[in-house]
Write a protein that holds these residues in place. Structure first.
Motif, mmCIF file in Angstrom:
data_model
loop_
_atom_site.group_PDB
_atom_site.id
_atom_site.type_symbol
_atom_site.label_atom_id
_atom_site.label_comp_id
_atom_site.label_asym_id
_atom_site.label_seq_id
_atom_site.Cartn_x
_atom_site.Cartn_y
_atom_site.Cartn_z
ATOM 1 N N PHE A 226 18.140 19.302 16.412
ATOM 2 C CA PHE A 226 17.109 20.174 16.843
ATOM 3 C C PHE A 226 16.146 20.437 15.811
ATOM 4 C CE2 PHE A 226 20.361 21.150 19.814
ATOM 5 C CZ PHE A 226 19.998 20.959 21.316
ATOM 6 N N THR A 227 14.766 20.174 16.112
ATOM 7 C CA THR A 227 13.673 20.461 14.878
ATOM 8 C C THR A 227 12.623 21.312 15.577
ATOM 9 O OG1 THR A 227 12.917 18.267 15.352
ATOM 10 C CG2 THR A 227 14.654 18.422 13.762
ATOM 11 N N ASP A 228 12.066 21.968 14.609
ATOM 12 C CA ASP A 228 10.490 22.623 15.004
ATOM 13 C C ASP A 228 9.913 22.325 13.627
ATOM 14 O OD1 ASP A 228 11.533 24.362 13.286
ATOM 15 O OD2 ASP A 228 11.724 25.925 14.648
ATOM 16 N N GLU A 229 8.717 23.078 13.453
ATOM 17 C CA GLU A 229 7.981 22.872 12.141
ATOM 18 C C GLU A 229 8.751 23.152 10.863
ATOM 19 O OE1 GLU A 229 4.207 24.409 12.823
ATOM 20 O OE2 GLU A 229 3.686 22.905 14.209
ATOM 21 N N ASP A 234 21.516 20.887 13.657
ATOM 22 C CA ASP A 234 22.435 19.967 14.139
ATOM 23 C C ASP A 234 23.624 20.384 15.018
ATOM 24 O OD1 ASP A 234 20.953 18.125 12.910
ATOM 25 O OD2 ASP A 234 22.055 17.886 11.333
ATOM 26 N N VAL A 235 24.072 19.784 16.045
ATOM 27 C CA VAL A 235 25.106 20.245 16.952
ATOM 28 C C VAL A 235 26.148 19.261 17.205
ATOM 29 C CG1 VAL A 235 25.666 21.196 19.213
ATOM 30 C CG2 VAL A 235 23.405 21.946 18.236
ATOM 31 N N MET A 236 27.162 19.414 16.623
ATOM 32 C CA MET A 236 28.232 18.396 17.087
ATOM 33 C C MET A 236 29.501 18.804 17.706
ATOM 34 S SD MET A 236 30.184 16.344 13.916
ATOM 35 C CE MET A 236 30.904 17.457 13.050
ATOM 36 N N ASN A 237 29.944 17.921 18.519
ATOM 37 C CA ASN A 237 31.147 18.062 19.230
ATOM 38 C C ASN A 237 32.400 17.850 18.418
ATOM 39 O OD1 ASN A 237 33.662 18.254 20.959
ATOM 40 N ND2 ASN A 237 32.172 17.601 22.821
ATOM 41 N N VAL A 238 33.079 18.919 17.981
ATOM 42 C CA VAL A 238 34.073 18.569 16.825
ATOM 43 C C VAL A 238 35.257 17.802 17.487
ATOM 44 C CG1 VAL A 238 35.724 19.755 15.426
ATOM 45 C CG2 VAL A 238 33.602 20.627 15.598
ATOM 46 N N ALA A 413 27.511 23.788 14.699
ATOM 47 C CA ALA A 413 26.154 23.540 14.777
ATOM 48 C C ALA A 413 25.610 23.944 13.282
ATOM 49 C CB ALA A 413 25.543 24.536 15.601
ATOM 50 N N ALA A 414 24.908 23.234 12.820
ATOM 51 C CA ALA A 414 24.605 23.369 11.105
ATOM 52 C C ALA A 414 22.885 23.445 11.557
ATOM 53 C CB ALA A 414 24.731 22.155 10.337
ATOM 54 N N HIS A 415 22.361 24.528 10.795
ATOM 55 C CA HIS A 415 21.189 24.784 10.766
ATOM 56 C C HIS A 415 20.488 24.860 9.319
ATOM 57 C CE1 HIS A 415 18.044 28.009 10.240
ATOM 58 N NE2 HIS A 415 17.393 27.615 11.308
#
Length: 419
Positions: A226-229, A234-238, A413-415
Motif C-alpha cells: 500500500f502506498t500514498d504520497e 507492506d502486508v504479508m501472509n505469514v 504488515a510493514a509500514h
C-alpha cells in the motif's frame, strides 16, 4: 446555479459518545428527532457537526450531509445525517468567534440548541469562510470538485434516480416482472445467497488488503503493498511463508519510521436483539496472557532516549471486535469494529466485568465502555504513537515461535514513510 437556500448551512448537535457509538456500529446514517419548530434541511444541506464531549467541551468535529426524514411522532420532526467525515483537528468556537462577527450570536445559538438548527445566509457565509480556512482544500465541497467523504451520498442518489427511472419504465411496460424480483443483480454471485454474513477469516482478509487512504497492489505472491504520497505499507501472509500462527494473533503491523510493532487479534461480533455481542471462548484467557506478556517484553526492551521510540504507553497488542457487516464498504476501509488494548481487556476479564445481557460471559459495548475506532487506531499506528519500542524482528519471531498454534491466520504488515 444553486439556490440561496442550498448555500445555507445546518448545524447538527450530537454528544461525542452518541456519535462514536453510531459510527462504531457501522451505521451509514444517523436518524434523530428534532423539535417541530426547527427549520427543515429539506432534500439536504451540508451539515457542520458540533459534538459535546466530556466535561462539557464543545467543538466542531465533523462535516456531513443532513436531510429531512419521515416523522416519528406528531410532536417531533426527523433529520437524517449521512456521509459523516471527521475533521483532522477539532475547531473550537472561541477560535473562530471573531471571524463570525455579528453572526456569532446566531451560530452559537444553533450550536447550543438541543439538536442544532439552520443558519442564516450571512451566518452560513461567515462560518463557511472560517471553516474553509482551517480544513484541507479537498474537505469542503465547491466548484472545484466534490470531496471524497460526500461520494457515498452522491452515488446513493444516482442509484436511487436510476432505480426510480427503471421502475417507472417497467410499470408502463407489458413485461412480466415477477421473476425479475428474485434475479441476482448484474455481477452478483449466486453464492452470496449461501452466506448469511462474512466469516471471521473474511473480515481479517479485508483488513489485510485495505488501509485507509492508501492504494494497494500485489507486490509478490503473498504480499500486498500500500502506498500514498508519504507512506508505504507492506502486508504479508505469514502462514504462506511457513511461519506458524501465534495463538490469537491475526495481524502484525511494523512501522519502519518508528521501529515498532503492533499486534492485533480478531474476534467476530454477532447481532443479538439489535446489539453487538461477542462470546468469550475458552481460548481468550490464554490469548490475553500471551499478548500481555508481549507487552511486558516490549516494555523491558525500551528503545532508549531516541524521540522515535516514544510511545503513549507500553501496550503493543490489541483485540479487534469486528462487525460482520454485509453491505459494501468504501474502498480502503477497514472492517467495521473497535480496537481494545489487551491489558484493558485482560483487566475486564479477570475482574469479572465481561457479563452479557443473559448473565453469561460476553463482550458488549456496554461492558467495554471505551475503545478505539478504526480511524483512531489507524492514525495511532501510522504515526507510531502506539506499539513496541526497541524490539527486533528476531524478538518477534521468538515470540511467535513460542506460542501455541491454534489454526488461526497470522499476518505481518510493514509500514514506512517516503524519505
Amino acid at each position: 446555479m444553486p439556490s440561496t437556500a442550498s448555500n445555507r448551512l445546518h448545524i447538527v448537535v450530537l454528544s461525542a459518545h452518541e456519535l462514536d457509538d453510531q459510527m462504531d456500529l457501522g451505521r451509514d446514517t444517523i436518524s434523530f428527532a428534532v423539535d417541530r419548530g426547527s427549520e427543515s434541511p429539506g432534500l439536504g444541506r451540508v451539515a457542520v457537526v458540533v459534538t459535546h464531549g466530556h466535561r462539557g467541551k464543545v467543538g466542531i468535529t465533523h462535516l456531513g450531509w443532513v436531510k429531512s426524514g419521515p416523522r416519528r411522532t406528531n410532536l417531533d420532526s426527523t433529520w437524517v445525517l449521512s456521509a459523516v467525515h471527521e475533521l483532522s483537528d477539532p475547531i473550537s468556537f472561541s477560535e473562530i468567534e471573531a471571524e463570525l462577527g455579528r453572526s456569532s450570536g446566531g451560530v452559537l445559538k444553533a450550536a447550543r440548541s438541543r439538536r442544532g438548527g439552520a443558519l442564516t445566509l450571512a451566518g452560513s457565509s461567515k462560518l463557511r469562510a472560517a471553516l474553509q480556512s482551517r480544513v484541507a482544500e479537498n474537505e469542503w465541497p465547491g466548484i472545484d470538485g466534490t470531496p471524497e467523504w460526500m461520494t457515498p451520498r452522491i452515488d446513493g442518489n444516482i442509484r436511487q434516480d436510476h432505480t426510480n427511472a427503471i421502475g417507472t419504465a417497467l410499470m408502463f411496460s407489458d413485461m412480466d416482472i415477477g421473476e425479475m424480483r428474485y434475479a441476482p443483480l448484474p455481477g452478483e454471485s449466486p453464492l452470496r445467497q449461501l452466506r448469511l454474513s462474512p466469516s471471521e477469516a473474511s473480515l481479517i482478509d479485508n483488513d489485510l488488503r485495505n488501509f485507509p487512504g492508501m492504494n494497494g497492489e500485489p507486490h509478490a505472491e503473498d504480499i500486498v503493498r500500500f502506498t500514498d504520497e508519504e507512506h508505504t505499507l507492506d502486508v504479508m501472509n505469514v502462514n504462506a511463508t511457513g511461519i506458524e500462527a501465534a495463538t490469537g494473533v491475526d495481524l502484525i503491523y511494523f512501522s519502519h519510521d518508528y521501529d515498532c510493532y503492533v499486534l492485533v487479534q480478531y474476534k467476530r461480533m454477532d447481532s443479538e436483539a439489535g446489539a453487538r455481542i461477542a462470546g468469550v471462548d475458552a481460548r481468550l484467557p490464554n490469548q490475553l496472557r500471551r499478548m500481555v506478556a508481549f507487552d511486558a517484553l516490549s516494555h523491558m526492551q525500551s528503545g532508549g532516549p531516541e524521540p522515535t521510540t516514544f510511545r503513549l504507553g507500553a501496550g503493543a497488542t490489541y483485540t479487534k471486535f469486528a462487525y460482520p457487516v454485509v453491505s459494501p464498504q468504501k474502498e480502503s476501509d477497514l472492517t467495521n469494529g473497535m480496537y481494545v488494548p489487551s491489558e484493558l481487556l485482560k483487566r475486564l476479564h479477570d475482574g469479572g466485568h465481561l457479563i452479557g445481557p443473559r448473565g453469561g460471559a460476553a463482550i458488549t459495548h456496554s461492558n467495554l465502555r471505551r475503545w478505539l475506532s478504526n480511524s483512531q487506531f489507524a492514525a495511532l499506528v501510522k504515526m507510531g504513537w502506539v506499539g513496541s519500542s526497541g524490539l527486533s524482528a528476531a524478538d518477534i519471531n521468538d515470540f511467535v515461535s513460542s506460542s501455541l498454534t491454534d489454526g488461526r491466520i497470522a499476518v505481518i504488515a510493514a509500514h514506512s514513510s517516503a524519505s
